[in-house]
Each structure stands twice: as structure tokens, then as C-alpha cells.
Scaffold this motif. Structure first.
Motif, PDB file in Angstrom:
ATOM      1  N   ARG A 288      35.312 -79.347  38.961  1.00 21.09           N
ATOM      2  CA  ARG A 288      35.212 -77.951  39.424  1.00 21.09           C
ATOM      3  C   ARG A 288      35.605 -77.841  40.893  1.00 21.09           C
ATOM      4  N   GLU A 289      35.111 -78.764  41.716  1.00 20.66           N
ATOM      5  CA  GLU A 289      35.433 -78.719  43.150  1.00 20.66           C
ATOM      6  C   GLU A 289      36.932 -78.929  43.385  1.00 20.66           C
ATOM      7  N   VAL A 290      37.512 -79.874  42.663  1.00 23.40           N
ATOM      8  CA  VAL A 290      38.956 -80.105  42.810  1.00 23.40           C
ATOM      9  C   VAL A 290      39.712 -78.891  42.305  1.00 23.40           C
ATOM     10  N   HIS A 291      39.335 -78.392  41.151  1.00 24.81           N
ATOM     11  CA  HIS A 291      40.040 -77.236  40.583  1.00 24.81           C
ATOM     12  C   HIS A 291      39.983 -76.026  41.510  1.00 24.81           C
ATOM     13  N   ASP A 292      38.816 -75.766  42.088  1.00 22.43           N
ATOM     14  CA  ASP A 292      38.678 -74.618  42.995  1.00 22.43           C
ATOM     15  C   ASP A 292      39.611 -74.737  44.192  1.00 22.43           C
ATOM     16  N   ARG A 293      39.919 -75.960  44.612  1.00 25.11           N
ATOM     17  CA  ARG A 293      40.808 -76.151  45.769  1.00 25.11           C
ATOM     18  C   ARG A 293      42.293 -76.140  45.398  1.00 25.11           C
ATOM     19  N   VAL A 294      42.633 -76.521  44.175  1.00 26.05           N
ATOM     20  CA  VAL A 294      44.059 -76.575  43.813  1.00 26.05           C
ATOM     21  C   VAL A 294      44.541 -75.326  43.079  1.00 26.05           C
ATOM     22  N   LYS A 295      43.635 -74.510  42.597  1.00 23.37           N
ATOM     23  CA  LYS A 295      44.057 -73.382  41.768  1.00 23.37           C
ATOM     24  C   LYS A 295      44.935 -72.381  42.510  1.00 23.37           C
ATOM     25  N   SER A 296      44.798 -72.285  43.817  1.00 21.18           N
ATOM     26  CA  SER A 296      45.631 -71.332  44.557  1.00 21.18           C
ATOM     27  C   SER A 296      47.069 -71.839  44.727  1.00 21.18           C
ATOM     28  N   SER A 297      47.266 -73.137  44.653  1.00 18.72           N
ATOM     29  CA  SER A 297      48.615 -73.688  44.824  1.00 18.72           C
ATOM     30  C   SER A 297      49.224 -74.173  43.511  1.00 18.72           C
ATOM     31  N   THR A 298      48.474 -74.054  42.414  1.00 21.53           N
ATOM     32  CA  THR A 298      48.986 -74.448  41.099  1.00 21.53           C
ATOM     33  C   THR A 298      48.712 -73.317  40.119  1.00 21.53           C
ATOM     34  N   THR A 299      49.211 -73.485  38.935  1.00 17.43           N
ATOM     35  CA  THR A 299      48.918 -72.499  37.880  1.00 17.43           C
ATOM     36  C   THR A 299      47.994 -73.119  36.839  1.00 17.43           C
ATOM     37  N   TRP A 300      47.262 -74.149  37.236  1.00 18.11           N
ATOM     38  CA  TRP A 300      46.431 -74.896  36.293  1.00 18.11           C
ATOM     39  C   TRP A 300      45.188 -74.129  35.874  1.00 18.11           C
ATOM     40  N   ALA A 301      44.875 -74.290  34.587  1.00 19.51           N
ATOM     41  CA  ALA A 301      43.561 -73.893  34.093  1.00 19.51           C
ATOM     42  C   ALA A 301      42.598 -75.026  34.437  1.00 19.51           C
ATOM     43  N   TYR A 302      41.324 -74.758  34.370  1.00 15.50           N
ATOM     44  CA  TYR A 302      40.310 -75.784  34.643  1.00 15.50           C
ATOM     45  C   TYR A 302      40.542 -77.012  33.760  1.00 15.50           C
ATOM     46  N   THR A 303      40.860 -76.776  32.485  1.00 17.98           N
ATOM     47  CA  THR A 303      41.063 -77.896  31.553  1.00 17.98           C
ATOM     48  C   THR A 303      42.274 -78.750  31.941  1.00 17.98           C
TER      49      THR A 303
END
Length: 123
Positions: free
Chosen positions: A26-41
Motif C-alpha cells: 500500500r505504501e509503495v502503491h500510494d507513492r507510485v500511482k501518480s507516476s504510473t497507471t498501476w492498480a494496487y494489484t
């Protein structure tokens, strides 16, 4: 163990974990989601694959999996520098190392380690 080539997704994850060891998905996803189009999964899948490749270590803390990097920042950047110098710019590593010494991306100690890693790769 020789460090495998790293892809862009792996760098995205590693950049976060280099700044904040013991990160959850969750912590990694919250930081990369603005620069990627990744879903949490997608973030979770990348991180699980990185564990299998020996790039990350996973442990449990308070019923949550946390991840630590098994690749130091200088080692990871060395792979990036090698790729960029060899395949993109077709220049020697020292030209790029001098660029790092003028930035704040790495500490003096990390620059020395990066230079050492690159010198050893030439052997």
C-alpha cells in the motif's frame, strides 16, 4: 551474485523502498500511482515478482507484509548507468559518474560505491 538487469517498473518500486525501507505494498502503491497507471494489484504483482528474483525481501510486521530492498541504491543505479551508457549514449561510465557527483541524487559515499561497482563490472 551478479545483479540482473532491472526494468522500469522495478526501478519505480526500488526508488520508493530506497527512501523508506520496510514499506508495505500500500505504501509503495500510494507513492507510485501518480507516476504510473498501476492498480494496487499491479504494484503487488511487481513486488512479488521482485521477491522471486531476489531484488526484495518480504517479512511480516503486525500482520502486514513489508518489503526491504536487497539491492543497494548504488547497485541499482549502476545497472541503470551501464544500460544507459552502453546502449543509449555509447559512452564510458566515468562521463556519467561525473554527472552524479554534481547532483544531489547520491551521497558522496554512494557515488564512491557506484564508481567501484562499475569499475568491477569492467573486469
Amino acid at each position: 551474485m551478479k545483479l540482473p538487469d532491472l526494468n522500469k517498473s522495478e526501478y519505480e518500486v526500488l526508488k520508493v523502498i530506497w527512501k523508506q525501507e520496510n514499506s508495505s505494498v500500500r505504501e509503495v502503491h500510494d507513492r507510485v500511482k501518480s507516476s504510473t497507471t498501476w492498480a494496487y494489484t499491479t504494484t503487488k504483482t511487481h513486488m512479488d515478482r521482485m521477491v522471486k528474483r531476489g531484488l526484495l525481501q518480504r517479512s511480516e510486521r503486525d500482520n502486514v507484509f513489508v518489503y526491504q530492498s536487497l539491492v543497494s541504491k548504488p547497485e541499482g543505479i549502476a545497472k541503470m548507468v551501464q544500460y544507459f551508457a552502453d546502449r543509449v549514449l555509447e559512452v564510458n561510465y566515468s562521463s556519467l559518474i561525473s554527472m552524479f557527483s554534481k547532483s544531489e541524487a547520491l551521497s558522496d559515499e554512494e557515488i564512491k560505491k557506484l564508481n567501484s561497482i562499475l569499475e568491477n563490472e569492467d573486469d
